[in-house]
Motif scaffolding. Structure first.
Motif, PDB file in Angstrom:
ATOM      1  N   GLY A  60       0.578  -1.309  -0.024  1.00 39.18           N
ATOM      2  CA  GLY A  60      -0.083   0.021  -0.155  1.00 39.18           C
ATOM      3  C   GLY A  60       0.922   1.318   0.039  1.00 39.18           C
ATOM      4  N   LEU A  61       1.867   0.992   0.720  1.00 36.06           N
ATOM      5  CA  LEU A  61       2.818   2.633   0.553  1.00 36.06           C
ATOM      6  C   LEU A  61       3.326   2.708  -0.674  1.00 36.06           C
ATOM      7  N   ALA A  88       1.966   5.861   6.740  1.00 39.71           N
ATOM      8  CA  ALA A  88       2.251   5.678   5.456  1.00 39.71           C
ATOM      9  C   ALA A  88       1.652   6.781   4.409  1.00 39.71           C
ATOM     10  N   ASP A 157      -6.428   7.517  -0.071  1.00 40.23           N
ATOM     11  CA  ASP A 157      -5.919   6.232   0.327  1.00 40.23           C
ATOM     12  C   ASP A 157      -7.028   5.603   0.895  1.00 40.23           C
ATOM     13  N   ALA A 159      -6.531   2.436   1.928  1.00 43.75           N
ATOM     14  CA  ALA A 159      -6.194   1.172   2.661  1.00 43.75           C
ATOM     15  C   ALA A 159      -6.877   0.437   3.529  1.00 43.75           C
ATOM     16  N   GLN A 160      -8.091   1.233   4.130  1.00 45.46           N
ATOM     17  CA  GLN A 160      -8.889   0.715   5.043  1.00 45.46           C
ATOM     18  C   GLN A 160     -10.211   0.756   4.602  1.00 45.46           C
ATOM     19  N   SER A 181      -4.265  -1.000  -0.141  1.00 46.58           N
ATOM     20  CA  SER A 181      -3.398  -1.984   0.499  1.00 46.58           C
ATOM     21  C   SER A 181      -3.954  -3.211   0.874  1.00 46.58           C
ATOM     22  N   LYS A 186      -6.213  -6.038   6.332  1.00 42.81           N
ATOM     23  CA  LYS A 186      -7.100  -5.182   5.754  1.00 42.81           C
ATOM     24  C   LYS A 186      -8.479  -5.889   5.276  1.00 42.81           C
TER      25      LYS A 186
HETATM   26  C1  PLP Z   1      -2.168  -0.172   5.919  1.00 39.44           C
HETATM   27  C2  PLP Z   1      -2.230   1.395   5.525  1.00 39.44           C
HETATM   28  C3  PLP Z   1      -1.329   1.827   4.600  1.00 39.44           C
HETATM   29  C4  PLP Z   1       0.009   0.999   4.049  1.00 39.44           C
HETATM   30  O1  PLP Z   1      -0.270  -0.045   3.656  1.00 39.44           O
HETATM   31  P1  PLP Z   1       1.019  -1.157   3.543  1.00 39.44           P
HETATM   32  O2  PLP Z   1       0.448  -2.178   2.471  1.00 39.44           O
HETATM   33  O3  PLP Z   1       1.060  -1.609   4.794  1.00 39.44           O
HETATM   34  O4  PLP Z   1       1.990  -0.647   2.805  1.00 39.44           O
HETATM   35  C5  PLP Z   1      -1.387   3.314   4.061  1.00 39.44           C
HETATM   36  N1  PLP Z   1      -2.450   3.877   4.601  1.00 39.44           N
HETATM   37  C6  PLP Z   1      -3.221   3.542   5.414  1.00 39.44           C
HETATM   38  C7  PLP Z   1      -4.349   4.426   6.190  1.00 39.44           C
HETATM   39  C8  PLP Z   1      -3.195   2.110   6.020  1.00 39.44           C
HETATM   40  O5  PLP Z   1      -4.051   1.781   6.932  1.00 39.44           O
END
Ligand code: PLP
Length: 363
Positions: A60-61, A88, A157, A159-160, A181, A186
């Motif tokens: 995700g990063l 991140a 973003d 990721a969540q 991510s 997740k």
């Molecule tokens: C988990 C997360 C990331 C990063 O994801 P990775 O796959 O661990 O690099 C970025 N932003 C948020 C808000 C996250 O929760």
């Protein structure tokens, strides 16, 4: 009864037969980088998000970082980020040589406050980067309007927030791009690291595709100084299986959230609320307590796991000591860091386990 914050193995156990078969298929194929399995996942995830492109990446990063690079963010540029997020989001900006410019959240939603964005825009601002924190969609309409007015791009973003909806439409194609991510914890989690960018912009997708593979389109011909950030076929195959269950598992999360909210109304805690027009993915169920330490201690004694997302806001991390931020500069982010607590949440948390969590809080 001990109740873990998240039973990470439960999702594998539920789908063991299907995931084992998918992993075996990749092992037998003899094809271990990019290829058909990765293409298939990109196709399925783009379709799920309702976007024309999905470019899978190593994590995700990298998804955030390479999306920003593809948007042309570089040294000296500024990117607007939430003051309360996982680090991140900020690191991706810093990795471009750009400067993260924090904006405070709306207190009730924990998400970027559109009313405070314009004051943070300067001639160097390139991108607004809202986070759909805890699985709740950020208020995208006013953010997109501000971006349009100032000629900025919007990278979300996500990721969540896999599967969350804003104004009836799944996240993925509202802004210029969404970074995802697939970290195992997740909502859509791989069996290791993974990430992706979804977008409706073919040029952006193409640039990220080139960046993830050494800046190369044709083997041993390098157009730009790229990176090695590819999702591997084993993860892609597992993700294809898990994607089919994402909606059903998010529905189970919603049921868990509904039960917490119904039973903790009079607990004295501040509970999460989903604003009108949004459908949360319930990655986390985050409550706020004035005496967070006492609440967490009570849960620990009862055998209930809980976590803090996040205990130190990015501007007060040692990693950003050189940026010149001071304590008190982003008071909402700082209060949240002191008061938030995430209760056990996930598609495999049983009603019985959840009752024990509620009991531990209200007893
Ligand atoms: C988990 C997360 C990331 C990063 O994801 P990775 O796959 O661990 O690099 C970025 N932003 C948020 C808000 C996250 O929760």
């Amino acid at each position: 009864m001990t109740i873990p914050f998240l039973d990470i193995q439960a999702s594998y156990k539920e789908l063991k037969t299907e995931i084992d078969a998918a992993v075996q298929r990749v092992l037998d194929s003899g094809w271990y980088i990019l290829g058909g399995e990765v293409d298939a996942f990109e196709h399925d995830y783009a379709q799920y998000c309702g976007t024309s492109h999905c470019v899978s990446l190593a994590n995700g990063l990298d998804a955030l970082h390479l999306a920003l690079r593809a948007m042309g963010v570089g040294a000296g540029d500024e990117v607007i980020v939430p003051s309360n997020t996982y680090i991140a989001t900020w690191l991706a900006v810093s990795q471009c040589g750009a400067v993260p410019v924090p904006v405070e959240p709306v207190e009730a939603s924990y998400n970027l406050d559109p009313a405070q964005i314009e004051a943070a825009i300067t001639p160097r601002t390139k991108v607004i980067l809202p986070v759909h924190l805890y699985g709740q969609p950020a208020d995208l309409a006013p953010i997109l309007a501000i971006a349009k007015k100032h000629g900025l791009r919007v990278l979300e973003d996500g990721a969540q927030s896999h599967g969350a909806r804003y104004q009836g439409q799944r996240l993925g194609g509202h802004g210029d791009a969404v970074a995802w991510s697939f970290y195992p914890g997740k909502n859509l989690g791989a069996l290791g690291d993974g990430g992706a960018v979804t977008t409706n912009d073919p040029e952006l997708a193409d640039r990220i595709r080139v960046l993830r593979n050494y800046g190369s389109r044709v083997k041993y011909v390098n157009e730009v100084q790229g990176y090695n950030s590819r999702l591997d076929p084993l993860q892609a195959a597992a993700l294809c299986v898990k994607l089919k269950y994402l909606d059903a598992w998010n529905a189970r999360r919603t049921e868990v959230a509904r039960r917490y909210t119904a039973n903790l109304e009079n607990s004295g805690l501040i509970l999460p609320k989903v604003p009108e027009g949004m459908e949360a993915a319930w990655h986390l169920y985050v409550v706020r307590a004035e005496d967070r330490e006492a609440l967490q201690a009570k849960l620990t004694v009862a055998g209930v796991g809980s976590l803090i997302h996040y205990p130190i806001p990015p501007h007060l991390q040692q990693a950003y000591a050189d940026a010149g931020f001071t304590a008190g500069q982003f008071p909402l982010a700082e209060i949240m860091a002191k008061q938030v607590l995430s209760l056990p949440m996930g598609p495999h948390l049983s009603a019985e386990q959840q009752q024990a969590v509620i009991q531990a809080i209200t007893a």
